[in-house]
Design a protein around this motif. Structure first.
Motif, PDB file in Angstrom:
ATOM      1  N   ALA A  97     -35.495  -8.720   9.509  1.00 36.41           N
ATOM      2  CA  ALA A  97     -36.422  -7.654   9.107  1.00 36.41           C
ATOM      3  C   ALA A  97     -37.647  -7.637  10.014  1.00 36.41           C
ATOM      4  N   PHE A  98     -38.155  -8.807  10.360  1.00 30.42           N
ATOM      5  CA  PHE A  98     -39.303  -8.882  11.273  1.00 30.42           C
ATOM      6  C   PHE A  98     -38.954  -8.303  12.636  1.00 30.42           C
ATOM      7  N   LEU A  99     -37.773  -8.643  13.148  1.00 32.32           N
ATOM      8  CA  LEU A  99     -37.352  -8.131  14.451  1.00 32.32           C
ATOM      9  C   LEU A  99     -37.221  -6.614  14.437  1.00 32.32           C
ATOM     10  N   HIS A 100     -36.726  -6.066  13.344  1.00 33.25           N
ATOM     11  CA  HIS A 100     -36.625  -4.609  13.234  1.00 33.25           C
ATOM     12  C   HIS A 100     -38.001  -3.975  13.385  1.00 33.25           C
ATOM     13  N   GLY A 101     -38.996  -4.498  12.662  1.00 36.31           N
ATOM     14  CA  GLY A 101     -40.352  -3.972  12.769  1.00 36.31           C
ATOM     15  C   GLY A 101     -40.927  -4.139  14.160  1.00 36.31           C
ATOM     16  N   MET A 102     -40.661  -5.286  14.791  1.00 30.65           N
ATOM     17  CA  MET A 102     -41.170  -5.531  16.133  1.00 30.65           C
ATOM     18  C   MET A 102     -40.545  -4.568  17.135  1.00 30.65           C
ATOM     19  N   HIS A 103     -39.254  -4.316  17.020  1.00 34.30           N
ATOM     20  CA  HIS A 103     -38.576  -3.403  17.938  1.00 34.30           C
ATOM     21  C   HIS A 103     -39.141  -1.991  17.829  1.00 34.30           C
ATOM     22  N   VAL A 104     -39.348  -1.516  16.611  1.00 31.08           N
ATOM     23  CA  VAL A 104     -39.841  -0.153  16.416  1.00 31.08           C
ATOM     24  C   VAL A 104     -41.267  -0.013  16.953  1.00 31.08           C
ATOM     25  N   THR A 105     -42.140  -0.975  16.651  1.00 30.48           N
ATOM     26  CA  THR A 105     -43.525  -0.874  17.115  1.00 30.48           C
ATOM     27  C   THR A 105     -43.613  -1.014  18.634  1.00 30.48           C
ATOM     28  N   ALA A 106     -42.750  -1.836  19.226  1.00 27.62           N
ATOM     29  CA  ALA A 106     -42.734  -1.943  20.686  1.00 27.62           C
ATOM     30  C   ALA A 106     -42.324  -0.607  21.306  1.00 27.62           C
ATOM     31  N   ALA A 107     -41.374   0.076  20.687  1.00 25.89           N
ATOM     32  CA  ALA A 107     -40.951   1.381  21.201  1.00 25.89           C
ATOM     33  C   ALA A 107     -42.079   2.404  21.082  1.00 25.89           C
ATOM     34  N   ILE A 108     -42.803   2.380  19.963  1.00 21.73           N
ATOM     35  CA  ILE A 108     -43.918   3.323  19.773  1.00 21.73           C
ATOM     36  C   ILE A 108     -44.996   3.102  20.829  1.00 21.73           C
ATOM     37  N   THR A 109     -45.348   1.849  21.066  1.00 19.61           N
ATOM     38  CA  THR A 109     -46.384   1.572  22.055  1.00 19.61           C
ATOM     39  C   THR A 109     -45.909   1.886  23.468  1.00 19.61           C
TER      40      THR A 109
END
Length: 531
Positions: free
Chosen positions: A492-504
């Motif tokens: 779940a943490f990795l999912h959030g990290m992947h999405v926020t990295a894509a946004i930035t």
């Protein structure tokens, strides 16, 4: 004619400054100024170390002081609240009472409070100490930067000095995890706060001998009402944004944001109508000032897309020790140092717009690489991505900072420095609130569907709070159940990290285009002498 006057008439302030430089050769700095720069850089290095080592200490603080999730956020964030609220005030105060005086006073306070924080017996005490450190820390960045702009009048030397200033922050980010990792390997969490004490003591001893005093002889009295309005507005805005990261868009966050905006409007009105404005808002008429400030703010936002998760990824997902995490993060810090030192040389022959644009695009590539890291076997990829991000962002901060402060009249360097650093804090707050809220929502949403059905309710609440709590809770559960909980939390943490990295990454690409289009009028060699 001042730079503000030229802006009112529609000229580019940086071009005007270059014309003035060509007409009158500025005095070159000597040995005393370079020694002074070394002292200032040392203070900045420790300031940055204090920020990075705390994130490594979070798991140990959680285990020792048992803070609630709200208290843990306050321990991390209250420092930023106070810094953001006081940067403009401290920069303006330095213009009035003396930039060296306020720097040394802040250094003394920083050292004393660091000792108290190291031995804080409760979470509440540590929160208070972090708030006081924020007040003291607010004197460091604008004072050091404005002193540099006064000490180094020669434009090429000043460009190098600003690069050293940025590099000091980068070096702090690099050695902070290393030193902090060593300390946390053998000592208690409070030892990381003691790193600042000897350096601040050295600044207090050497600073008066090598740092000249500067103040604006024509500055009016500091307006206490304006100072209070500025502090209240910034704290309310930053609190509201971080509250969103913690709990989502709720009544308290909305109230804080509305109150901050209203108080901010009162502050602006008072600056426009008062006889002695704390901040001359005519600075925002300068096109280069505005665009450079925007790029700097978004650059910090992008940086937080990386820093918000990378230490947790190394420690809590890959399972590295604090020292191992520090070693893994060191190449990123080295990348910042290299990039910030190369920028002053490259910008002599390359327009700032193109260097900033390429840098932001490179950071976007690194962030996209971060979207591919996994729970195992991705250490090399994560380290490589972090280096690419650092190399891309490092030139951006030095160039935009020089354009922001260099666009202002010299007597307002402190205020302009405060605006620059306040923008950075706002960028960080936006990063925490927007990216943090997205990642927490994804983390909790995923866990709602993936946690084992037989997990006790109390343990489930703890696991859904933070990844750190999930790691600790999973260790206390029976073997197979604990492993299932840990696997679900990390995924779940990795999912959030992947999405926020894509946004930035997207944000970095957008600001790359803005930099190229809106700063292309600034010629190569800004910040250097024209041959």
């Amino acid at each position: 004619m001042t730079l503000i006057d030229t802006a009112a008439e529609g000229f580019h302030p940086v071009d005007s400054a270059l014309d003035q430089t060509s007409e009158a050769v500025q005095p070159r700095a000597g040995q005393r100024e370079w020694l002074g720069l070394a002292v200032l850089a040392l203070a900045c290095l420790v300031y940055a170390m204090d920020l990075t080592v705390l994130h490594l200490a979070v798991p140990m603080i959680s285990a020792d002081l048992h803070p609630t999730s709200s208290q843990l956020l306050w321990i991390i964030d209250v420092y930023g609240f106070m810094v953001a609220g006081l940067l403009i005030t401290m920069g303006t105060l330095g213009d009035r009472i003396g930039r060296r005086r306020i720097l040394l006073g802040g250094a003394a306070a920083f050292a004393v409070v660091s000792v108290i924080a190291a031995f804080a017996p409760t979470a509440e005490t540590l929160i208070l100490c972090r708030a006081l450190l924020g007040i003291a820390g607010a004197t460091l960045a604008p004072s050091t930067l404005s002193l540099i702009f006064n000490m180094f009048r020669d434009t090429r030397q000043r460009s190098v000095a600003v690069g050293v200033w940025v590099g000091a922050f980068s070096a702090g980010g690099a050695v902070g995890p290393l030193f902090g990792g060593v300390l946390l390997e053998y000592f208690w969490w409070g030892s990381v706060f003691l790193l600042a004490v000897p350096v601040m003591a050295l600044l207090l001893v050497i600073g008066p001998k090598v740092l000249p005093e500067f103040r604006d002889p024509e500055a009016g009295k500091l307006d206490p009402v304006s100072a209070l309005l500025c502090v209240a507005a910034m704290i309310a805005l930053v609190f509201g944004m971080k509250k969103i990261a913690q709990d989502g868009l709720g009544g308290a966050a909305l109230l804080a944001l509305v109150a901050g905006a209203a108080v901010g409007a009162l502050f602006v009105r008072r600056q426009l109508t008062g006889p002695d404005p704390m901040l001359d808002l005519r600075l925002f008429r300068l096109s280069t000032f505005r665009i450079a400030l925007l790029i700097n703010v978004i650059g910090i936002f992008v940086a937080f897309g990386y820093f918000l998760f990378v230490a947790q990824y190394f420690q809590l997902v890959l399972g590295l020790s604090p020292l191992g995490t520090g070693i893994a993060m060191a190449p990123s810090g080295i990348g910042f140092i290299v990039g910030s030192q190369l920028a002053p040389r490259i910008v002599r022959v390359v327009r700032p717009a193109y260097l900033v644009g390429v840098g932001m695009a490179a950071s976007a590539v690194g962030l996209l690489m971060m979207t591919q890291v996994a729970a195992t076997g991705s250490l090399a990829l994560a380290v490589t991505a972090s280096v690419v991000i650092s190399l891309g962002l490092a030139p951006v901060f030095g160039i935009t900072t020089e354009l922001i402060v260099g666009s202002a009249p010299p007597e307002q360097a402190g205020a302009a420095s405060g605006v620059s650093e306040t923008g950075a804090e706002l960028g960080g707050a936006l990063g925490i609130s927007i990216l943090g809220s997205i990642s927490i929502a994804l983390y909790r949403g995923d866990l709602a569907a993936t946690l084992p059905a037989d997990l006790p309710a109390e343990a489930g609440r703890s696991v859904r709070d933070t990844l750190g709590a999930a790691v600790q809770t999973s260790a206390e559960l029976p073997g197979e159940l604990g492993e299932s909980v840990l696997h679900a939390a990390r995924a779940a943490f990795l999912h959030g990290m992947h999405v926020t990295a894509a946004i930035t990454a997207v944000a970095a690409l957008v600001i790359s285009v803005i930099a190229v289009v809106r700063l292309r009028h600034v010629p190569a060699g800004v910040g250097t002498e024209q041959d």
